[in-house]
Every structure is written in structure tokens, then in C-alpha cells.
Enzyme design. Structure first.
Site, PDB file in Angstrom:
ATOM      1  N   ARG A 112      15.819  11.721  -4.424  1.00  0.00           N
ATOM      2  CA  ARG A 112      16.813  12.643  -5.005  1.00  0.00           C
ATOM      3  C   ARG A 112      16.677  13.998  -4.325  1.00  0.00           C
ATOM      4  O   ARG A 112      15.598  14.608  -4.381  1.00  0.00           O
ATOM      5  CB  ARG A 112      16.553  12.848  -6.507  1.00  0.00           C
ATOM      6  CG  ARG A 112      16.525  11.569  -7.330  1.00  0.00           C
ATOM      7  CD  ARG A 112      17.905  11.204  -7.845  1.00  0.00           C
ATOM      8  NE  ARG A 112      17.902   9.857  -8.393  1.00  0.00           N
ATOM      9  CZ  ARG A 112      17.983   9.587  -9.703  1.00  0.00           C
ATOM     10  NH1 ARG A 112      18.068  10.572 -10.564  1.00  0.00           N
ATOM     11  NH2 ARG A 112      18.008   8.338 -10.110  1.00  0.00           N
ATOM     12  N   GLU A 140      12.880  13.164 -21.401  1.00  0.00           N
ATOM     13  CA  GLU A 140      13.457  11.877 -20.993  1.00  0.00           C
ATOM     14  C   GLU A 140      12.553  11.133 -20.015  1.00  0.00           C
ATOM     15  O   GLU A 140      12.085  11.700 -19.033  1.00  0.00           O
ATOM     16  CB  GLU A 140      14.808  12.157 -20.317  1.00  0.00           C
ATOM     17  CG  GLU A 140      15.502  10.920 -19.810  1.00  0.00           C
ATOM     18  CD  GLU A 140      16.517  11.246 -18.709  1.00  0.00           C
ATOM     19  OE1 GLU A 140      17.201  12.266 -18.799  1.00  0.00           O
ATOM     20  OE2 GLU A 140      16.587  10.452 -17.755  1.00  0.00           O
ATOM     21  N   GLU A 185      16.933  16.952  -5.001  1.00  0.00           N
ATOM     22  CA  GLU A 185      17.019  17.903  -6.106  1.00  0.00           C
ATOM     23  C   GLU A 185      17.068  19.336  -5.588  1.00  0.00           C
ATOM     24  O   GLU A 185      16.343  19.686  -4.667  1.00  0.00           O
ATOM     25  CB  GLU A 185      15.785  17.765  -7.020  1.00  0.00           C
ATOM     26  CG  GLU A 185      15.659  16.429  -7.727  1.00  0.00           C
ATOM     27  CD  GLU A 185      16.670  16.262  -8.855  1.00  0.00           C
ATOM     28  OE1 GLU A 185      17.363  17.240  -9.186  1.00  0.00           O
ATOM     29  OE2 GLU A 185      16.769  15.135  -9.377  1.00  0.00           O
ATOM     30  N   SER A 195      16.709   6.227 -18.570  1.00  0.00           N
ATOM     31  CA  SER A 195      18.099   6.128 -19.001  1.00  0.00           C
ATOM     32  C   SER A 195      18.569   4.703 -18.727  1.00  0.00           C
ATOM     33  O   SER A 195      18.144   4.064 -17.760  1.00  0.00           O
ATOM     34  CB  SER A 195      18.972   7.187 -18.348  1.00  0.00           C
ATOM     35  OG  SER A 195      19.145   6.891 -17.009  1.00  0.00           O
ATOM     36  N   ARG A 214       6.912  10.270 -14.658  1.00  0.00           N
ATOM     37  CA  ARG A 214       7.199  10.881 -15.962  1.00  0.00           C
ATOM     38  C   ARG A 214       6.483  10.161 -17.098  1.00  0.00           C
ATOM     39  O   ARG A 214       6.030  10.786 -18.047  1.00  0.00           O
ATOM     40  CB  ARG A 214       8.698  10.877 -16.234  1.00  0.00           C
ATOM     41  CG  ARG A 214       9.404  11.912 -15.433  1.00  0.00           C
ATOM     42  CD  ARG A 214      10.594  12.455 -16.189  1.00  0.00           C
ATOM     43  NE  ARG A 214      11.394  13.253 -15.278  1.00  0.00           N
ATOM     44  CZ  ARG A 214      12.678  13.518 -15.450  1.00  0.00           C
ATOM     45  NH1 ARG A 214      13.303  13.034 -16.505  1.00  0.00           N
ATOM     46  NH2 ARG A 214      13.324  14.259 -14.589  1.00  0.00           N
ATOM     47  N   ARG A 226       9.561  18.764 -13.951  1.00  0.00           N
ATOM     48  CA  ARG A 226       9.740  17.311 -14.125  1.00  0.00           C
ATOM     49  C   ARG A 226      10.634  16.640 -13.089  1.00  0.00           C
ATOM     50  O   ARG A 226      11.020  15.492 -13.252  1.00  0.00           O
ATOM     51  CB  ARG A 226      10.271  17.028 -15.529  1.00  0.00           C
ATOM     52  CG  ARG A 226      11.608  17.655 -15.785  1.00  0.00           C
ATOM     53  CD  ARG A 226      11.970  17.483 -17.230  1.00  0.00           C
ATOM     54  NE  ARG A 226      13.376  17.799 -17.430  1.00  0.00           N
ATOM     55  CZ  ARG A 226      14.181  17.144 -18.227  1.00  0.00           C
ATOM     56  NH1 ARG A 226      13.748  16.120 -18.909  1.00  0.00           N
ATOM     57  NH2 ARG A 226      15.422  17.499 -18.361  1.00  0.00           N
ATOM     58  N   HIS A 227      11.007  17.353 -12.036  1.00  0.00           N
ATOM     59  CA  HIS A 227      11.827  16.751 -10.983  1.00  0.00           C
ATOM     60  C   HIS A 227      11.094  16.695  -9.659  1.00  0.00           C
ATOM     61  O   HIS A 227      10.537  17.693  -9.206  1.00  0.00           O
ATOM     62  CB  HIS A 227      13.122  17.549 -10.796  1.00  0.00           C
ATOM     63  CG  HIS A 227      14.079  17.380 -11.932  1.00  0.00           C
ATOM     64  ND1 HIS A 227      14.152  18.265 -12.972  1.00  0.00           N
ATOM     65  CD2 HIS A 227      14.983  16.404 -12.183  1.00  0.00           C
ATOM     66  CE1 HIS A 227      15.077  17.837 -13.828  1.00  0.00           C
ATOM     67  NE2 HIS A 227      15.591  16.707 -13.381  1.00  0.00           N
TER      68      HIS A 227
END
Ligand code: 4AD
Length: 466
Positions: free
Chosen positions: A238, A389, A240, A392, A440, A246-247
């Protein structure tokens, strides 16, 4: 070969026995020209070794050689196990080794950029050292990551990556026992898999391509291919922009996709059973590791129910509203609202782990199935640990016409995913699945404050080395 003993296996019952051990010289403390103490470390265990001049094997030169060794050098020792009268402080093992032979396998440099004992201190120990005026260096996050090979030698870090391995292992074992097949999907793909801008673009022999943001499209195509139930453990990329706790730009995705017979709750059932089994397994089989993490980063054990709580998004919104937090009923929850809801859920239901279902369709990716009774909502869910989270998931659109409409509505260039959409034209079963971020899960199970702690060599917007 000869028999080597692990430091963690050195017990009082070995008293009097000769052992051969290899470790890292964590501390070297000369007492006199005739005597020195060495603490040897291996993984999460330490043992005190005593070098004392005697007639047969230990000379004063040997003591001199040992005291000149630099910390973190690799050392082999042959010695006799003994049990001291007083308990030993500061080592994990309650025996000593009286050194008879000592061999330096490889030297470390004398000036280490990180002192492992300093790097292993808890906040409480740091405070204490500051009060007593003890000499030490506080090791910051960047220093740790710059010299990660040293940083990961601390007991807490050794524990974190053992727990990570365990999580992955339970994930695979559980799913295989439920009839899932492990697959590997390509990471070099033609178009973005999740939509949005967070893709690493590259040139694929003259064709524009990107690194997969998830196995999403291909794990669904495996279902179209007749596999029924699949999982994958693999790298996810990703691009980001945001620098958060948290990323990451690269993380390990634990992905699941399965046929649905009647309701997307069948997917939630898998989440429920998988994670309850995983938490049980960690608590049962990783006690040493959890203790190791707790020593440096104290945390409360995760509270979870035997049957995982499921709430609807609208119920969550209502709970927030009653607590004075207004959120858009058709929007997404921001980090603050998620945390707040986590605290409210804990107060009301006594759990740190729950599933939030039926998200507004507008905030979910194009491949998400709208609710049959109200297309403003979707057959989707997020899963939270301690208000953050970790998963998902959703039922997917398996009807090619609806899928095309949804992709267009979400601004996706349909021709970049035409082979994906075509996969649903040859008879595709209803299906759903979910994606978990491995880093995570470990971070939040252990209530760590930063995802960089649970990535061996983290990739974030500012870090590509080491
Ligand atoms: O929520 P995400 O983006 O969902 C998907 O990738 C879907 N294809 C999953 C599905 O099957 N429907 O990512 C899934 C999980 C998140 O819940 C989070 O745990 C983790 O991946 N994650 C990240 N972890 C670290 N750094 C990042 N930048 C992450 N982005 C997502």
C-alpha cells in the site's frame, strides 16, 4: 556432532554435568585478574557463566582474553553446571556454568550503536534509572529501526516475532481443518485491487502495472475456479501517504475467501471460531513469549467472549450518539470514533474483540454486496481489537452486471479489471471473505503502541532500509 544444550534448557537437574553452549556475550564483568562473569544470551534466555582460574583448564590469560571480548560477540562455552547458594538476579536461568573452555566464534565491534540491555528496559525501569542516576541510554524508535538486527535481539522483540509466527501457524492450521485450501496469487498485477490511489506503480516490460494492494480479485477468481474455500498468507503493498502508528507500506495479509450457502454471517462465523481458537492458543502456548513482552511493555490480557459479539453499524452509531459523539450514519468511522466505540463496547459487553456488521455501502470497495433489504448498507463487516480495526470483510458481488455497475460507480476503469469481471460470467457461486493484517493482530493482541514493533523490517512512507 557433539551435543549442544540450549540455554533455555539449563535447569538445576543438570547440576554437575558438562555442557556445550553457544550464546551471545551480553555482559562481561571482570572481578579480578583471576575471575570474571559472563552473561550469555540465546533468544529469550540468559545464563551466568563463571570464569575462574584453576589448575587444569582456566589460565589467567584466558580470563584476560574473555574480559577483552566485546559485548554481543558469539561465544562457545564448555563448562560444568552448578547451582549457586543464592538465587541469581538478572538472568532467566537459575543455574551457573563454570567455564572450562571458551571460544570466540565471531567478534562484535566494540562500540555498539545499541546496548541491548538499554534497549530492553521498560518505561518503569527507565524512570527508576533516571531517578537513581544510573548510566544508560534511552533507545529511540528510529535508532532501533536503523540498527534493527541489534534491536530485535531484545527478549520482547524475540517474543513478538515468535508470537507472529504462532498467529500465522494457527491461521493455517485452523483453516485447513475447516476445508480451506492455501493458495498464492500474483503480486504483480495490471490494475489496483482495492481502488484508490494507494498503489505502487511499476513498469512491467513496457506495460503499466502495480503491486497488489491485496489478493482480493484473485482470491475471488479462485472461488470462481471451483475451490470453494481458500486462504492466503502473503505480502500486501500500500503506497500509504499517511505516517501513522498503524499503517505500513508493506504488510502481511492473511486472506480468506469462501462460498456462502445462505448468509454472509457464515463468513463471520469463521472469523469468530478462528480468532477465539487463536487467542486461546496464544494464551495457552505462548506464555513465555507473552511474559517476555509484558516485562518490557506491560499490557492487560485481551478480553474476548466465547461467542464473539456482533453489532450492527447502526447500533454502534447509536451507542456513540448516546455518549455524545455524532457521526455520519452513512459515512465511515474515523480512528477516534472507532476507539471510543471500542471503550463503550468494553464497558457494556466486557469484551475487547467484536465484529461490526452492515456498513454503509458508500464507504466500502466496489466489490462489496449491497444489503438485499436496503442498498444504502452492505453485507460487510469490520473486526476490532481494543477499538482498532484488524479485519475487514464482506459478501462480494457475484453478478457480473451489478459488478460492472458498481465498479463504474466507484470510478474504476472497468477495462483494467475485465478478466476479473468476466470470471463471474461462467457460473460463480455466492461468496465472501475477509482480510486480516498480521502485524495489526500481534500489535493489538499485545496492546503495543506502534505497528513498526511487529514488523521485522518495517516499510513505512519514510523507510526503505534496512
Ligand atoms: O481493510 P483492507 O484494506 O481490506 C482489504 O484488503 C480487503 N481486500 C479485505 C477483504 O477480504 N474484504 O485490509 C485488510 C486488513 C485491515 O483490516 C488491516 O488489518 C490491514 O489489512 N491493513 C493494514 N495493515 C498495515 N498497514 C496498512 N497500511 C494496512 N492496510 C490494511
Amino acid at each position: 556432532g557433539r551435543e549442544w544444550t540450549e540455554i533455555s534448557a539449563l535447569e538445576t537437574q543438570h547440576s554437575g554435568q558438562s555442557v556445550l553452549i553457544r550464546g551471545v556475550a551480553q555482559t562481561i564483568r571482570p572481578v579480578s585478574k583471576k575471575m570474571a562473569f559472563l552473561v550469555l544470551r540465546q533468544y529469550m534466555s540468559t545464563v551466568q557463566c563463571v570464569l575462574s582460574v584453576d589448575k587444569e583448564s582456566v589460565s589467567p590469560q584466558m580470563v584476560k582474553f574473555a574480559t577483552a571480548l566485546s559485548k554481543e560477540s558469539i561465544v562457545d562455552i564448555q563448562g560444568i553446571v552448578s547451582v549457586p547458594k543464592d538465587p541469581i538476579k538478572g538472568t532467566t536461568q537459575q543455574v551457573e556454568v563454570q567455564i572450562k573452555k571458551l571460544y570466540c566464534v565471531n567478534r562484535s565491534v566494540p562500540n555498539l550503536p545499541i546496548n541491548i540491555e538499554d534497549a530492553a528496559r521498560s518505561e518503569k525501569e527507565i524512570e527508576k534509572a533516571e531517578q537513581t542516576g544510573e548510566q544508560f541510554v534511552r533507545v529511540g524508535q528510529d535508532t532501533r529501526l536503523n540498527y534493527r538486527v541489534l534491536d530485535i535481539r531484545t527478549p520482547a522483540n524475540q517474543a513478538i516475532f515468535r508470537i507472529q509466527c504462532h498467529v500465522e501457524d494457527v491461521f493455517r492450521r485452523f483453516l485447513r481443518s475447516e476445508g480451506f485450501v492455501g493458495i498464492h496469487t500474483p503480486k504483480l498485477i495490471a490494475g489496483s485491487s482495492e481502488g484508490g490511489a494507494a498503489v505502487f506503480k511499476l513498469d512491467y516490460k513496457g506495460q503499466p502495472a502495480c503491486l497488489a494492494q491485496s489478493p482480493q480479485l484473485y482470491k475471488q477468481m479462485a472461488i470462481c475456479g471451483g475451490f470453494g474455500r481458500v486462504f492466503e498468507v502473503g505480502s500486501v503493498f500500500r503506497a500509504e501517504d499517511s505516517y501513522t502508528h498503524r499503517h505500513l507500506c508493506e504488510f502481511v495479509g492473511l486472506d480468506v475467501e469462501m462460498e456462502i450457502k445462505e448468509h454472509y454471517f457464515e463468513v463471520c462465523d469463521i472469523v469468530d471460531h478462528l480468532f477465539v481458537a487463536m487467542f486461546d492458543d496464544l494464551n495457552e502456548n505462548c506464555k513465555t513469549e507473552l511474559d517476555g513482552i509484558n516485562k518490557q511493555y506491560p499490557f492487560e490480557p485481551l478480553k474476548y467472549l466465547r461467542k464473539t459479539l456482533r453489532l450492527n453499524f447502526q447500533e454502534g452509531i447509536q451507542m456513540l450518539k448516546e455518549a455524545g459523539v455524532e457521526v455520519d450514519p452513512l459515512g465511515d468511522l474515523n480512528t477516534e470514533a472507532e476507539r471510543k466505540l471500542g471503550r463503550l463496547v468494553r464497558e457494556k459487553y466486557d469484551t475487547d474483540f467484536y465484529i461490526l456488521c452492515r456498513y454503509p455501502l458508500a464507504v466500502r470497495p466496489f466489490y462489496t454486496m449491497p444489503c438485499y433489504d436496503d442498498p444504502a448498507y452492505s453485507n460487510s463487516f469490520d473486526v476490532f481489537i481494543r477499538g482498532e480495526e484488524i479485519i475487514s470483510g464482506a459478501q462480494r458481488v457475484h453478478l457480473p452486471e451489478l459488478l460492472t455497475t458498481r465498479a463504474e460507480a466507484c470510478g474504476i476503469e472497468v477495462k483494467t479489471i475485465s478478466s476479473y469481471i468476466d470470471s463471474f460470467r461462467y457460473g460463480a457461486p455466492p461468496h465472501g471473505g475477509f482480510g486480516v493484517g498480521l502485524e495489526r493482530v500481534v500489535m493489538l493482541f499485545c496492546a503495543l503502541n506502534n505497528i513498526r514493533k511487529t514488523s521485522l523490517f518495517p516499510r513505512d512512507p519514510q523507510r526503505l532500509v534496512p
